[in-house]
Design a protein around this motif. Structure first.
Motif, mmCIF file in Angstrom:
data_model
loop_
_atom_site.group_PDB
_atom_site.id
_atom_site.type_symbol
_atom_site.label_atom_id
_atom_site.label_comp_id
_atom_site.label_asym_id
_atom_site.label_seq_id
_atom_site.Cartn_x
_atom_site.Cartn_y
_atom_site.Cartn_z
ATOM 1 N N SER A 22 0.804 -1.156 0.094
ATOM 2 C CA SER A 22 -0.017 0.083 0.040
ATOM 3 C C SER A 22 0.844 1.177 0.160
ATOM 4 O O SER A 22 0.367 2.351 -0.685
ATOM 5 C CB SER A 22 -0.878 -0.119 1.266
ATOM 6 O OG SER A 22 -1.737 -1.002 1.141
ATOM 7 N N LYS A 23 2.066 1.211 0.723
ATOM 8 C CA LYS A 23 3.072 2.302 0.773
ATOM 9 C C LYS A 23 3.264 2.789 -0.554
ATOM 10 O O LYS A 23 3.279 3.871 -1.000
ATOM 11 C CB LYS A 23 4.020 2.049 1.720
ATOM 12 C CG LYS A 23 5.067 3.267 1.930
ATOM 13 C CD LYS A 23 6.116 2.704 2.745
ATOM 14 C CE LYS A 23 7.241 3.673 2.974
ATOM 15 N NZ LYS A 23 8.239 3.266 3.648
ATOM 16 N N TYR A 24 3.823 1.554 -1.515
ATOM 17 C CA TYR A 24 4.219 1.732 -2.624
ATOM 18 C C TYR A 24 3.151 2.301 -3.596
ATOM 19 O O TYR A 24 3.248 3.143 -4.516
ATOM 20 C CB TYR A 24 4.823 0.366 -3.498
ATOM 21 C CG TYR A 24 6.310 0.130 -2.797
ATOM 22 C CD1 TYR A 24 7.340 0.630 -3.520
ATOM 23 C CD2 TYR A 24 6.312 -0.887 -2.142
ATOM 24 C CE1 TYR A 24 8.591 0.335 -3.014
ATOM 25 C CE2 TYR A 24 7.542 -1.392 -1.575
ATOM 26 C CZ TYR A 24 8.805 -0.686 -1.771
ATOM 27 O OH TYR A 24 10.012 -1.053 -1.534
ATOM 28 N N ALA A 25 1.848 1.801 -3.590
ATOM 29 C CA ALA A 25 0.837 1.974 -4.206
ATOM 30 C C ALA A 25 0.404 3.629 -4.310
ATOM 31 O O ALA A 25 0.134 4.313 -5.143
ATOM 32 C CB ALA A 25 -0.376 1.060 -4.011
ATOM 33 N N LYS A 26 0.354 4.061 -2.994
ATOM 34 C CA LYS A 26 0.000 5.295 -2.507
ATOM 35 C C LYS A 26 1.060 6.230 -3.271
ATOM 36 O O LYS A 26 0.745 7.418 -3.509
ATOM 37 C CB LYS A 26 0.085 5.748 -0.922
ATOM 38 C CG LYS A 26 -1.178 5.038 -0.506
ATOM 39 C CD LYS A 26 -1.273 5.353 1.101
ATOM 40 C CE LYS A 26 -2.355 4.494 1.797
ATOM 41 N NZ LYS A 26 -2.147 4.434 3.259
ATOM 42 N N LYS A 27 2.267 5.947 -3.210
ATOM 43 C CA LYS A 27 3.464 6.741 -3.667
ATOM 44 C C LYS A 27 3.285 7.000 -5.069
ATOM 45 O O LYS A 27 3.659 8.043 -5.864
ATOM 46 C CB LYS A 27 4.768 6.372 -3.372
ATOM 47 C CG LYS A 27 5.942 7.080 -3.617
ATOM 48 C CD LYS A 27 6.133 8.318 -2.633
ATOM 49 C CE LYS A 27 7.203 9.106 -3.141
ATOM 50 N NZ LYS A 27 7.486 10.585 -2.463
ATOM 51 N N ALA A 28 2.826 5.929 -5.854
ATOM 52 C CA ALA A 28 2.329 5.997 -7.240
ATOM 53 C C ALA A 28 1.166 6.496 -7.703
ATOM 54 O O ALA A 28 1.049 6.788 -8.988
ATOM 55 C CB ALA A 28 2.666 4.430 -7.839
ATOM 56 N N ASP A 30 -1.917 5.430 -6.920
ATOM 57 C CA ASP A 30 -2.702 4.745 -6.931
ATOM 58 C C ASP A 30 -3.982 4.758 -5.854
ATOM 59 O O ASP A 30 -3.806 5.099 -4.786
ATOM 60 C CB ASP A 30 -2.428 3.055 -6.812
ATOM 61 C CG ASP A 30 -1.464 2.737 -7.930
ATOM 62 O OD1 ASP A 30 -1.357 3.473 -8.959
ATOM 63 O OD2 ASP A 30 -0.843 1.624 -7.934
ATOM 64 N N LYS A 31 -5.331 4.657 -6.610
ATOM 65 C CA LYS A 31 -6.644 4.837 -5.594
ATOM 66 C C LYS A 31 -6.712 3.733 -4.603
ATOM 67 O O LYS A 31 -7.121 3.663 -3.451
ATOM 68 C CB LYS A 31 -7.676 5.091 -6.721
ATOM 69 C CG LYS A 31 -8.936 5.417 -5.675
ATOM 70 C CD LYS A 31 -10.153 5.656 -6.601
ATOM 71 C CE LYS A 31 -11.463 5.600 -5.815
ATOM 72 N NZ LYS A 31 -12.626 6.029 -6.833
ATOM 73 N N GLU A 36 -7.131 -0.464 1.058
ATOM 74 C CA GLU A 36 -8.349 -0.067 0.583
ATOM 75 C C GLU A 36 -9.124 -1.375 0.047
ATOM 76 O O GLU A 36 -10.424 -1.408 0.435
ATOM 77 C CB GLU A 36 -8.472 1.099 -0.343
ATOM 78 C CG GLU A 36 -7.913 2.441 0.069
ATOM 79 C CD GLU A 36 -8.948 3.067 0.998
ATOM 80 O OE1 GLU A 36 -10.034 2.949 0.617
ATOM 81 O OE2 GLU A 36 -8.207 3.506 2.117
ATOM 82 N N LEU A 37 -8.387 -2.087 -0.371
ATOM 83 C CA LEU A 37 -9.282 -3.226 -0.901
ATOM 84 C C LEU A 37 -9.847 -4.128 0.062
ATOM 85 O O LEU A 37 -10.639 -4.979 -0.040
ATOM 86 C CB LEU A 37 -8.422 -4.300 -1.908
ATOM 87 C CG LEU A 37 -7.973 -3.310 -3.187
ATOM 88 C CD1 LEU A 37 -7.085 -4.189 -4.079
ATOM 89 C CD2 LEU A 37 -9.346 -3.288 -4.094
ATOM 90 N N VAL A 38 -8.897 -4.321 1.275
ATOM 91 C CA VAL A 38 -9.591 -4.902 2.209
ATOM 92 C C VAL A 38 -10.740 -4.212 2.912
ATOM 93 O O VAL A 38 -11.679 -5.062 3.491
ATOM 94 C CB VAL A 38 -8.470 -5.119 3.618
ATOM 95 C CG1 VAL A 38 -8.979 -5.308 4.747
ATOM 96 C CG2 VAL A 38 -7.189 -5.764 3.176
ATOM 97 N N ARG A 39 -10.852 -3.142 3.001
ATOM 98 C CA ARG A 39 -12.005 -2.401 3.437
ATOM 99 C C ARG A 39 -13.378 -2.810 2.193
ATOM 100 O O ARG A 39 -14.314 -2.980 2.732
ATOM 101 C CB ARG A 39 -11.824 -0.662 3.201
ATOM 102 C CG ARG A 39 -10.862 -0.459 4.614
ATOM 103 C CD ARG A 39 -11.092 1.106 4.765
ATOM 104 N NE ARG A 39 -9.684 1.595 4.099
ATOM 105 C CZ ARG A 39 -8.570 1.945 4.874
ATOM 106 N NH1 ARG A 39 -8.272 1.368 5.976
ATOM 107 N NH2 ARG A 39 -7.752 2.471 4.109
ATOM 108 N N VAL A 40 -12.782 -2.722 1.144
ATOM 109 C CA VAL A 40 -13.872 -3.209 0.055
ATOM 110 C C VAL A 40 -14.536 -4.656 0.213
ATOM 111 O O VAL A 40 -15.595 -4.849 0.257
ATOM 112 C CB VAL A 40 -13.457 -3.072 -1.370
ATOM 113 C CG1 VAL A 40 -14.403 -3.697 -2.448
ATOM 114 C CG2 VAL A 40 -13.078 -1.380 -1.933
#
Length: 199
Positions: A22-28, A30-31, A36-40
């Motif tokens: 998630s850290k990498y994804a946020k830096k990139a 990504d929504k 976030e997918l765990v919450r979904v």
């Protein structure tokens, strides 16, 4: 990283992947990060499968990331493969066994494969415990399946398409494990063990 402090706790390593990826994804930018997918997933569990249409964007992003990271995993396998002599027509190809430097590079590439495996698990929503359960079921089944030469002489499955669909005894063993819960240990004799993270 607690999973690497004293030994290699792979189940915990997988669990740590949710935050790490998630850290990498946020830096990139990504929504839809793994967190976030765990919450979904939690919302879909409450609302039921019929609510999936409300999360179509998230699910599509998940599938795309899983496929992307599967591709990266294959790339890392190719990178590791160059350290293993593989061409019958080449003389004296370099090998990871030639010296400590090449060996350490090879081991690092093998670990990169695990990093992308962990990323796949994070985007797929697979926890360390879930992976552990599947590992136990699969290993238990592998010790009894008669199409493995150490257990018997039965022929391999004759329908590759059915195996791709998960319509095979191996998949059935995992489903039975999910239905009935833990009935066995992964086995102390196994070379690698998976452990649940401490409560």
């Amino acid at each position: 990283m607690k999973s690497l402090e004293h030994t290699f706790d792979y189940a915990l390593f997988v669990d740590e992947g949710f935050a790490a990826q998630s850290k990498y994804a946020k830096k990139a930018g990504d929504k839809w990060t793994p967190e976030e997918l765990v919450r979904v997933d939690a919302l879909r569990a409450i609302g039921g499968v019929e609510t999936s249409e409300f999360f179509e964007e998230a699910l599509q992003a998940r599938y795309e990331k899983i496929i992307e990271h599967m591709g990266h995993l294959v790339e890392e396998m190719v990178e590791a493969r160059v350290y293993v002599p593989r061409r019958s027509w080449k003389n004296n190809e370099p090998s990871y066994l030639d010296n400590d430097e090449l060996r350490s590079e090879f081991v690092a590439e093998v670990f990169d494969i695990l990093l992308f495996h962990r990323a796949i698990c994070a985007y797929a929503g697979i926890t360390g415990e879930e992976l552990l359960c599947a590992a136990r079921a699969k290993m238990a089944y592998n010790t009894t399946r008669k199409d493995h030469n150490i257990n018997g002489d039965a022929p391999a499955e004759r329908d590759p398409a059915a195996e791709l669909r998960g319509d095979c005894p191996s998949a059935a063993a995992v489903k039975e494990y999910e239905r009935s819960g833990p009935q066995h240990s992964a086995g102390a004799e196994e070379e690698f063990t998976f452990r649940l993270k401490d409560a």
